[in-house]
Design a protein around this motif. Structure first.
Motif, PDB file in Angstrom:
ATOM      1  N   ALA A  62      -4.644  -1.910   0.144  1.00 28.76           N
ATOM      2  CA  ALA A  62      -5.288  -1.467   1.383  1.00 28.76           C
ATOM      3  C   ALA A  62      -6.403  -2.425   1.787  1.00 28.76           C
ATOM      4  O   ALA A  62      -6.543  -2.781   2.970  1.00 28.76           O
ATOM      5  N   THR A  81       0.834  -1.200   0.000  1.00 25.14           N
ATOM      6  CA  THR A  81       0.000   0.000   0.000  1.00 25.14           C
ATOM      7  C   THR A  81       0.870   1.252   0.000  1.00 25.14           C
ATOM      8  O   THR A  81       0.616   2.200  -0.758  1.00 25.14           O
ATOM      9  N   ALA A 119       2.583   1.635  -3.442  1.00 18.69           N
ATOM     10  CA  ALA A 119       1.637   2.055  -4.482  1.00 18.69           C
ATOM     11  C   ALA A 119       1.199   3.499  -4.277  1.00 18.69           C
ATOM     12  O   ALA A 119       1.064   4.260  -5.251  1.00 18.69           O
ATOM     13  N   MET A 120       1.012   3.903  -3.039  1.00 22.81           N
ATOM     14  CA  MET A 120       0.633   5.290  -2.763  1.00 22.81           C
ATOM     15  C   MET A 120       1.774   6.235  -3.140  1.00 22.81           C
ATOM     16  O   MET A 120       1.531   7.319  -3.684  1.00 22.81           O
ATOM     17  N   THR A 176      -3.189   0.758  -4.983  1.00 18.42           N
ATOM     18  CA  THR A 176      -3.220   1.165  -3.573  1.00 18.42           C
ATOM     19  C   THR A 176      -4.494   0.674  -2.902  1.00 18.42           C
ATOM     20  O   THR A 176      -4.454   0.145  -1.774  1.00 18.42           O
TER      21      THR A 176
END
Length: 159
Positions: free
Chosen positions: A121, A88, A91-92, A117
């Protein structure tokens, strides 16, 4: 290079080191439990028919089984949640990096990174929920009831 990019890079590096160290620690704990199980078998064989030694081995095995519950049921879900949380964060970071540019390619990259993301998540939340459910619902090995029953029969039988 902007200072925020360096901070984000160092944060991601710290997160990677943290997740890898956590997973490695859990793998080491599993290996230790496997050695303890082997040791318990050997101790049981060595104890023979001596009741005091067998009781000591029983206590040792009880501690192993209680730790084994966590290592075999909850531990893998927590490790998976840690990896998903790291995914996460990566990717963020990619989504934030893609937002700095203009154009269709940057927009597509940002949308793709945001989708990834969201998937990571969701995976993180799923693994955390699974770990919590297993912690709350899976019965643990406990001999407290049998010990209490044994004490009550010993107390009533001797008096």
């Amino acid at each position: 290079m902007d200072s925020w990019a360096a901070v984000v890079g160092l944060g991601l590096l710290a997160a990677a080191v943290g997740v890898i160290a956590f997973v490695r620690y859990r793998q080491h704990e599993t290996a230790t439990l496997q050695r303890d199980v082997t040791l318990a078998r050997e101790l049981r064989e060595l104890a023979g028919t001596d009741e005091v030694r067998l009781a000591s081995v029983d206590e040792f095995e009880l501690a192993i089984y209680q730790r084994l519950f966590y290592a075999s049921v909850v531990g893998p879900r927590i490790r998976s949640a840690a990896w998903a949380l790291f995914g996460t964060a990566l990717a963020m970071s990619a989504a934030v990096a893609a937002s700095a540019g203009d154009g269709v390619l940057y927009t597509v990259a940002q949308i793709g990174a945001l989708v990834v993301t969201a998937v990571f998540a969701l995976a993180t939340l799923t693994f955390v929920a699974m770990a919590l459910v297993h912690t709350a619902t899976t019965p643990r090995v406990s001999f407290a009831e049998s010990y209490a029953a044994e004490r009550s029969t010993t107390d009533t039988g001797s008096g």
